[in-house]
Design a protein around this motif. Structure first.
Motif, PDB file in Angstrom:
ATOM      1  N   GLN A 185      65.134  13.497 -26.416  1.00  0.00           N
ATOM      2  CA  GLN A 185      64.592  14.809 -26.773  1.00  0.00           C
ATOM      3  C   GLN A 185      65.645  15.634 -27.524  1.00  0.00           C
ATOM      4  O   GLN A 185      65.322  16.380 -28.436  1.00  0.00           O
ATOM      5  CB  GLN A 185      64.126  15.564 -25.532  1.00  0.00           C
ATOM      6  CG  GLN A 185      62.876  14.996 -24.910  1.00  0.00           C
ATOM      7  CD  GLN A 185      61.650  15.188 -25.779  1.00  0.00           C
ATOM      8  OE1 GLN A 185      61.339  14.373 -26.633  1.00  0.00           O
ATOM      9  NE2 GLN A 185      60.965  16.289 -25.585  1.00  0.00           N
ATOM     10  N   LYS A 186      66.905  15.471 -27.120  1.00  0.00           N
ATOM     11  CA  LYS A 186      67.984  16.181 -27.796  1.00  0.00           C
ATOM     12  C   LYS A 186      68.124  15.702 -29.252  1.00  0.00           C
ATOM     13  O   LYS A 186      68.345  16.499 -30.155  1.00  0.00           O
ATOM     14  CB  LYS A 186      69.306  16.007 -27.047  1.00  0.00           C
ATOM     15  CG  LYS A 186      70.332  17.032 -27.449  1.00  0.00           C
ATOM     16  CD  LYS A 186      71.701  16.918 -26.812  1.00  0.00           C
ATOM     17  CE  LYS A 186      71.808  16.363 -25.455  1.00  0.00           C
ATOM     18  NZ  LYS A 186      73.214  16.254 -25.015  1.00  0.00           N
ATOM     19  N   VAL A 187      67.971  14.407 -29.469  1.00  0.00           N
ATOM     20  CA  VAL A 187      68.022  13.850 -30.827  1.00  0.00           C
ATOM     21  C   VAL A 187      66.901  14.450 -31.676  1.00  0.00           C
ATOM     22  O   VAL A 187      67.119  14.873 -32.815  1.00  0.00           O
ATOM     23  CB  VAL A 187      67.919  12.304 -30.795  1.00  0.00           C
ATOM     24  CG1 VAL A 187      67.729  11.729 -32.185  1.00  0.00           C
ATOM     25  CG2 VAL A 187      69.147  11.705 -30.126  1.00  0.00           C
ATOM     26  N   ASP A 245      76.279  16.964 -35.025  1.00  0.00           N
ATOM     27  CA  ASP A 245      76.409  18.329 -35.561  1.00  0.00           C
ATOM     28  C   ASP A 245      75.758  19.351 -34.634  1.00  0.00           C
ATOM     29  O   ASP A 245      76.276  20.447 -34.431  1.00  0.00           O
ATOM     30  CB  ASP A 245      75.787  18.425 -36.958  1.00  0.00           C
ATOM     31  CG  ASP A 245      76.612  17.720 -38.014  1.00  0.00           C
ATOM     32  OD1 ASP A 245      77.831  17.555 -37.803  1.00  0.00           O
ATOM     33  OD2 ASP A 245      76.044  17.339 -39.055  1.00  0.00           O
ATOM     34  N   PHE A 246      74.610  19.007 -34.059  1.00  0.00           N
ATOM     35  CA  PHE A 246      73.910  19.876 -33.114  1.00  0.00           C
ATOM     36  C   PHE A 246      74.801  20.184 -31.913  1.00  0.00           C
ATOM     37  O   PHE A 246      74.954  21.348 -31.513  1.00  0.00           O
ATOM     38  CB  PHE A 246      72.625  19.177 -32.668  1.00  0.00           C
ATOM     39  CG  PHE A 246      71.802  19.921 -31.658  1.00  0.00           C
ATOM     40  CD1 PHE A 246      70.918  20.908 -32.058  1.00  0.00           C
ATOM     41  CD2 PHE A 246      71.885  19.610 -30.302  1.00  0.00           C
ATOM     42  CE1 PHE A 246      70.138  21.585 -31.120  1.00  0.00           C
ATOM     43  CE2 PHE A 246      71.113  20.265 -29.371  1.00  0.00           C
ATOM     44  CZ  PHE A 246      70.241  21.265 -29.778  1.00  0.00           C
ATOM     45  N   GLU A 247      75.405  19.135 -31.347  1.00  0.00           N
ATOM     46  CA  GLU A 247      76.272  19.337 -30.188  1.00  0.00           C
ATOM     47  C   GLU A 247      77.512  20.146 -30.552  1.00  0.00           C
ATOM     48  O   GLU A 247      77.939  21.012 -29.796  1.00  0.00           O
ATOM     49  CB  GLU A 247      76.642  17.995 -29.573  1.00  0.00           C
ATOM     50  CG  GLU A 247      75.456  17.346 -28.878  1.00  0.00           C
ATOM     51  CD  GLU A 247      75.734  15.972 -28.314  1.00  0.00           C
ATOM     52  OE1 GLU A 247      76.648  15.280 -28.822  1.00  0.00           O
ATOM     53  OE2 GLU A 247      75.022  15.583 -27.364  1.00  0.00           O
ATOM     54  N   GLU A 248      78.092  19.866 -31.711  1.00  0.00           N
ATOM     55  CA  GLU A 248      79.274  20.603 -32.160  1.00  0.00           C
ATOM     56  C   GLU A 248      78.949  22.080 -32.392  1.00  0.00           C
ATOM     57  O   GLU A 248      79.775  22.951 -32.159  1.00  0.00           O
ATOM     58  CB  GLU A 248      79.809  19.950 -33.446  1.00  0.00           C
ATOM     59  CG  GLU A 248      81.120  20.477 -33.920  1.00  0.00           C
ATOM     60  CD  GLU A 248      82.312  19.994 -33.100  1.00  0.00           C
ATOM     61  OE1 GLU A 248      83.317  20.727 -33.088  1.00  0.00           O
ATOM     62  OE2 GLU A 248      82.247  18.918 -32.477  1.00  0.00           O
ATOM     63  N   TRP A 249      77.739  22.360 -32.841  1.00  0.00           N
ATOM     64  CA  TRP A 249      77.325  23.734 -33.166  1.00  0.00           C
ATOM     65  C   TRP A 249      76.857  24.488 -31.931  1.00  0.00           C
ATOM     66  O   TRP A 249      77.189  25.659 -31.744  1.00  0.00           O
ATOM     67  CB  TRP A 249      76.189  23.681 -34.184  1.00  0.00           C
ATOM     68  CG  TRP A 249      75.902  24.962 -34.902  1.00  0.00           C
ATOM     69  CD1 TRP A 249      75.673  26.194 -34.359  1.00  0.00           C
ATOM     70  CD2 TRP A 249      75.821  25.144 -36.302  1.00  0.00           C
ATOM     71  NE1 TRP A 249      75.424  27.122 -35.336  1.00  0.00           N
ATOM     72  CE2 TRP A 249      75.513  26.492 -36.544  1.00  0.00           C
ATOM     73  CE3 TRP A 249      75.940  24.279 -37.388  1.00  0.00           C
ATOM     74  CZ2 TRP A 249      75.341  27.009 -37.829  1.00  0.00           C
ATOM     75  CZ3 TRP A 249      75.772  24.805 -38.656  1.00  0.00           C
ATOM     76  CH2 TRP A 249      75.481  26.146 -38.863  1.00  0.00           C
TER      77      TRP A 249
END
Length: 192
Positions: free
Chosen positions: A146-148, A160-164
């Motif tokens: 779901q996170k992907v 990038d999502f996790e880094e942001w």
């Protein structure tokens, strides 16, 4: 919003942002704290892809003229589709409309152009990320798949999502609470 034209108006020439306008800003480059600092996000192209996919007519030549630069070549093929954004607070509701304000360069230090017409919010989910990096949407823990999907719908790769949206809160040992603001009816999440 079917067949409405999208026109960029230059902030400097045509208007000033006011508190009365519902503006959500988007950056063209990754922020200073991101591992890809200064690289393009292609958010403009991805928002346009999403709106075109919803059969909203976009005058790309006019957009490029207002931007003062060319959109990414073949962006319809090579760029994703951004159908939502994640913002702090609890200020938005379904049916609200917003104007997408695009930073031309460094956020909060450059001119803004705006994307017209206003974009209608179709869905809202609560979004939380705790100091351990665990994400909950509408109170439900989010699984990796779901996170992907969420990252893709937000116009980002998973890293990038996790880094942001995750790493800064882990590093600061802070809890983030906000909303997923979605303008695409086709986006769904399997919660629960």
């Amino acid at each position: 919003m079917q067949n409405e034209r999208i026109v960029y108006e230059n902030y400097e020439k045509h208007y000033e942002l006011t508190e009365m306008e519902n503006v959500i800003t988007f950056t063209r480059i990754f922020s200073d704290y991101h591992i890809r600092k200064g690289e393009p996000t292609y958010f403009v192209e991805q928002i346009l892809n999403n709106l075109i996919n919803q059969n909203i007519n976009c005058d790309l030549a006019a957009i490029e003229k207002q931007l003062g630069l060319k959109l990414f070549p073949d962006f319809r093929i090579y760029c994703g589709s951004k159908g939502h954004t994640i913002r702090s607070g609890n200020d938005w509701k379904v049916g609200d409309q917003f104007v997408a304000g695009i930073w031309l360069d460094i956020p909060r230090m450059s001119k803004i152009i705006k994307l017209e017409p206003a974009i209608e919010i179709k869905k809202i989910w609560t979004f939380e990320c705790n100091e351990n990096g665990e994400i909950n949407v509408d109170g439900y823990p989010i699984r990796e798949e779901q996170k992907v999907k969420m990252a893709k719908n937000d116009g980002l790769s998973l890293s990038d999502f996790e880094e942001w949206l995750v790493v800064p809160f882990i590093n600061a040992k802070k809890h983030f609470r906000g909303q997923i603001i979605c303008w695409d009816d086709a986006i769904k999440y399997d919660l629960g």
